[in-house]
Design an enzyme around this catalytic site. Structure first.
Site, PDB file in Angstrom:
ATOM      1  N   CYS A  87       0.771  -1.332  -0.165  1.00  0.00           N
ATOM      2  CA  CYS A  87      -0.072   0.184   0.229  1.00  0.00           C
ATOM      3  C   CYS A  87       0.907   1.393   0.021  1.00  0.00           C
ATOM      4  O   CYS A  87       0.154   2.441   0.013  1.00  0.00           O
ATOM      5  CB  CYS A  87      -1.089  -0.017   1.191  1.00  0.00           C
ATOM      6  SG  CYS A  87      -0.042  -0.001   2.964  1.00  0.00           S
ATOM      7  N   GLN A  88       2.102   1.236  -0.071  1.00  0.00           N
ATOM      8  CA  GLN A  88       2.861   2.468  -0.021  1.00  0.00           C
ATOM      9  C   GLN A  88       2.820   3.391  -0.995  1.00  0.00           C
ATOM     10  O   GLN A  88       2.778   4.625  -0.700  1.00  0.00           O
ATOM     11  CB  GLN A  88       4.438   1.996   0.212  1.00  0.00           C
ATOM     12  CG  GLN A  88       4.907   1.278   1.181  1.00  0.00           C
ATOM     13  CD  GLN A  88       4.587  -0.183   0.973  1.00  0.00           C
ATOM     14  OE1 GLN A  88       4.156  -0.943   0.231  1.00  0.00           O
ATOM     15  NE2 GLN A  88       5.659  -1.164   1.635  1.00  0.00           N
TER      16      GLN A  88
END
Length: 167
Positions: free
Chosen positions: A93-94
């Protein structure tokens, strides 16, 4: 509480991608204590898991066993079993997170959701779960959200998005 019908004789097999330290896997398999409460077995069995982080894999093994394959999903994908009842994955999800770069699926990590798409395409499980952060639903990430949903819908499954809030 069991989520599997009483007539189910063997556990439903689960393949887990981007497993991290095993939080979602533990929730699926059950048989753990949290804040003094026991959560019973659920009728799901993790048969193969993958994670690139060595530290996360150590924690996973301590809590869930040795079904985790440590390494880059691109290199380990072909070692995945040929069939399973369910595929789960919390793809990176970065690039989507408000605390990250907000590059969406154009980033080098969040685009890895395509490995979940490919796994579902290859294995044809009964169901799949793809998890990510709530900021995927922000207007800034609208194109990424639409692309992800389109890719999963193209597999022929009934696909929906649910946002869960901690209560």
């Amino acid at each position: 509480m069991s989520y599997v019908a009483k007539t189910q004789k063997k556990p439903l097999s689960v393949i887990s991608l981007f497993s991290g330290c095993g939080g979602m896997d533990l929730g699926f398999s059950g048989d753990f204590y949290f804040l003094g409460k026991h959560y019973g077995k659920t009728g799901f069995e993790i048969v193969w898991a993958n994670e690139i982080s060595n530290a996360a894999c150590k924690t996973y093994r301590q809590n869930l066993g040795n079904c985790i394959i440590e390494g880059d999903i691109a290199k380990e994908f072909d070692s995945m079993p040929k069939n399973a009842d369910i595929i789960i994955g919390g793809f990176p999800c970065q690039d989507i997170s408000i605390n990250g770069k907000m590059l969406g699926t154009q980033g080098k990590r969040s685009c890895l959701y395509t490995y979940i798409v490919d796994a579902v395409k290859k294995i044809h499980p009964k169901a799949f779960v793809a998890e990510n952060v709530g900021s995927l639903l922000l207007k800034k990430n609208d194109a990424s959200y639409k692309k992800i949903m389109s890719d999963f819908k193209s597999l022929g499954y009934n696909v929906r998005c649910d946002l869960y809030h901690e209560s």
